[in-house]
Scaffold this motif. Sequence first.
Motif, short mmCIF file in Angstrom:
data_model
loop_
_atom_site.label_atom_id
_atom_site.label_comp_id
_atom_site.label_asym_id
_atom_site.label_seq_id
_atom_site.Cartn_x
_atom_site.Cartn_y
_atom_site.Cartn_z
N PHE A 168 0.83 -1.21 0.00
CA PHE A 168 0.00 0.00 0.00
C PHE A 168 0.86 1.26 0.00
CE2 PHE A 168 -2.45 3.31 2.19
CZ PHE A 168 -3.57 3.35 1.39
N TYR A 169 2.01 1.20 0.69
CA TYR A 169 2.85 2.39 0.78
C TYR A 169 3.56 2.67 -0.55
CZ TYR A 169 1.68 1.73 5.63
OH TYR A 169 0.97 1.56 6.79
N ASP A 170 3.76 1.65 -1.36
CA ASP A 170 4.27 1.88 -2.71
C ASP A 170 3.24 2.66 -3.53
OD1 ASP A 170 6.73 0.50 -2.40
OD2 ASP A 170 5.69 -1.41 -2.66
N VAL A 171 1.97 2.31 -3.35
CA VAL A 171 0.90 3.03 -4.05
C VAL A 171 0.87 4.49 -3.59
CG1 VAL A 171 -1.59 3.15 -4.44
CG2 VAL A 171 -0.46 0.92 -4.28
N LEU A 172 0.96 4.70 -2.27
CA LEU A 172 0.97 6.07 -1.74
C LEU A 172 2.16 6.85 -2.26
CD1 LEU A 172 0.02 5.95 2.05
CD2 LEU A 172 -1.26 6.98 0.19
N SER A 173 3.32 6.22 -2.28
CA SER A 173 4.53 6.89 -2.73
C SER A 173 4.41 7.33 -4.18
CB SER A 173 5.74 5.97 -2.56
OG SER A 173 6.91 6.58 -3.04
N ARG A 174 3.92 6.43 -5.03
CA ARG A 174 3.76 6.77 -6.45
C ARG A 174 2.75 7.91 -6.63
NH1 ARG A 174 4.56 3.52 -10.90
NH2 ARG A 174 6.17 2.60 -9.56
N LEU A 175 1.67 7.86 -5.85
CA LEU A 175 0.65 8.90 -5.94
C LEU A 175 1.22 10.26 -5.52
CD1 LEU A 175 -2.23 10.02 -6.17
CD2 LEU A 175 -2.64 9.21 -3.84
N ASN A 176 1.93 10.30 -4.41
CA ASN A 176 2.46 11.58 -3.93
C ASN A 176 3.50 12.15 -4.88
OD1 ASN A 176 0.87 11.62 -1.62
ND2 ASN A 176 2.34 10.44 -0.42
N GLU A 177 4.34 11.29 -5.43
CA GLU A 177 5.32 11.74 -6.43
C GLU A 177 4.62 12.35 -7.63
OE1 GLU A 177 7.71 8.41 -7.45
OE2 GLU A 177 8.71 8.29 -5.50
N LYS A 178 3.54 11.69 -8.06
CA LYS A 178 2.80 12.16 -9.23
C LYS A 178 2.13 13.52 -8.95
CE LYS A 178 0.30 9.13 -11.40
NZ LYS A 178 -0.80 8.21 -11.74
N LEU A 179 1.55 13.65 -7.75
CA LEU A 179 0.89 14.91 -7.40
C LEU A 179 1.87 16.08 -7.45
CD1 LEU A 179 -1.42 13.89 -4.41
CD2 LEU A 179 -2.14 14.61 -6.69
N VAL A 180 3.05 15.88 -6.90
CA VAL A 180 4.05 16.95 -6.89
C VAL A 180 4.54 17.23 -8.31
CG1 VAL A 180 6.35 17.61 -6.10
CG2 VAL A 180 4.76 16.51 -4.52
N HIS A 181 4.80 16.17 -9.07
CA HIS A 181 5.33 16.34 -10.43
C HIS A 181 4.34 17.05 -11.33
CE1 HIS A 181 6.28 14.91 -14.61
NE2 HIS A 181 7.48 15.32 -14.21
N ARG A 182 3.05 16.77 -11.17
CA ARG A 182 2.05 17.36 -12.06
C ARG A 182 1.52 18.70 -11.57
NH1 ARG A 182 -1.51 12.11 -14.07
NH2 ARG A 182 0.26 10.92 -14.90
N HIS A 183 2.05 19.18 -10.45
CA HIS A 183 1.66 20.50 -9.96
C HIS A 183 2.89 21.38 -9.74
CE1 HIS A 183 -1.97 18.14 -9.01
NE2 HIS A 183 -2.61 19.29 -9.07
N PRO A 184 3.70 21.57 -10.77
CA PRO A 184 4.87 22.45 -10.61
C PRO A 184 4.46 23.90 -10.37
CG PRO A 184 4.54 21.91 -12.92
CD PRO A 184 3.60 21.04 -12.15
N HIS A 185 3.19 24.24 -10.70
CA HIS A 185 2.69 25.58 -10.44
C HIS A 185 2.34 25.78 -8.97
CE1 HIS A 185 -0.52 22.80 -11.44
NE2 HIS A 185 -1.40 23.58 -10.82
N VAL A 186 2.32 24.70 -8.20
CA VAL A 186 2.08 24.78 -6.75
C VAL A 186 3.37 24.47 -5.98
CG1 VAL A 186 0.79 23.84 -4.79
CG2 VAL A 186 -0.34 24.11 -7.01
#
Length: 387
Positions: A308-326
């Motif tokens: 489950f923590y691999d899923v969380l890690s991938r999700l959080n990485e994606k959120l940061v990567h796709r929000h460079p404006h934030v």
Amino acid sequence: MKITIIGLGSSDVDQMSLRIYRALQNSEHLYLRTNDHPAVQMLDDEGIKYESFDHIYEANDTFTDTYQTIADILIEASKDKDIVYAVPGSPLIYETTTEMLLSHAKNSNDLEVEIIGGQSFIDVCIAALEIPVNDGFQILDGSNLRFADFNHHQHTLITQVYDLFSVSNAKLELLEFYPHDTTVYLVDKAGSIDQRIIKAELSEIDHNVPTSNLMTMYVPKVESNALDNRSIHHMNDLFNTLVGEDGCPWDKVQTHESLERYLIEEAFEVIEAIETEDDELLIEELGDILLQVGLHAAIANKDSYFDFYDVLSRLNEKLVHRHPHVFGDVEAETTSDVHQVWNKQKEKEGKEARVKYEKEYADIILPWMKETIHNKRALRDILEGEN
């Protein structure tokens, strides 16, 4: 240039070591972070001159600015003479000015910092409150509390609570996690003859607060199913148990493939909850979506593929990567700008073709799902009317 940082300890002068006592007596240029400490009376009685920084607290809006101002003054004062700087408790336990001075000394060749430790507030608080630290123990900074730091399985000391304002701020943060009737304590001047312990429910802990530089908040360990149920770690443990050897006969034989239909069913039910504007139903159905994620992760974890923590890690990485404006330096002021940034980031991930098809699928499937839900509700109304 040299600054000797002395810890005054956390209580009366009787607890002070002989080395610290002599260092204070022999100091020619003594500075105190605050004169709100029992040892200050001894300095006054023996005619030891000092300069305190209490006025700096009133001149700055934040503790960071206050501590930086104090550090700057000390560094400047030490340029032409050796000085002694005394702080409450231990210089190395939650003492920001010490950290700033050590950092300056590390990055320059013109400052030497010597530390003479004093008794930490931790020891006297543990003794005063009789905290069973072997059950689990943590220390948090009251000026920077975060929901993610709270752990009801740990006895918790909270520092940096000085007055009504800081205690109230800590209370509000704690109420985001703990029930309002949780028993908490404030201990002031722990270990001294003036020691005072205030016990109250969390919602009322700021009703009778002294102003003191020697105050600490204590939240005892709590055994609570309700708090466990708010933990993502507890949820993950439950799923791993369900698919484990001694788990549920149904859950432990499921596969990613056997669960496919349930993800579709739950997606329908989430949309229906949204369409009916039923918040309680939406809470439940979103939980069922999370159930699917947790179960898939537990199945993968059982086979040592991912957890489950691999899923969380991938999700959080994606959120940061796709929000460079934030989270970065990209500018996006409108929704249109955000779409462009989002798609550009997906292109960097090599998913631009997938983006197109995902949108086409959504444009076709979502209206069909809504129509199906509407027809299901209409049929249900007809059947219920016949009954």
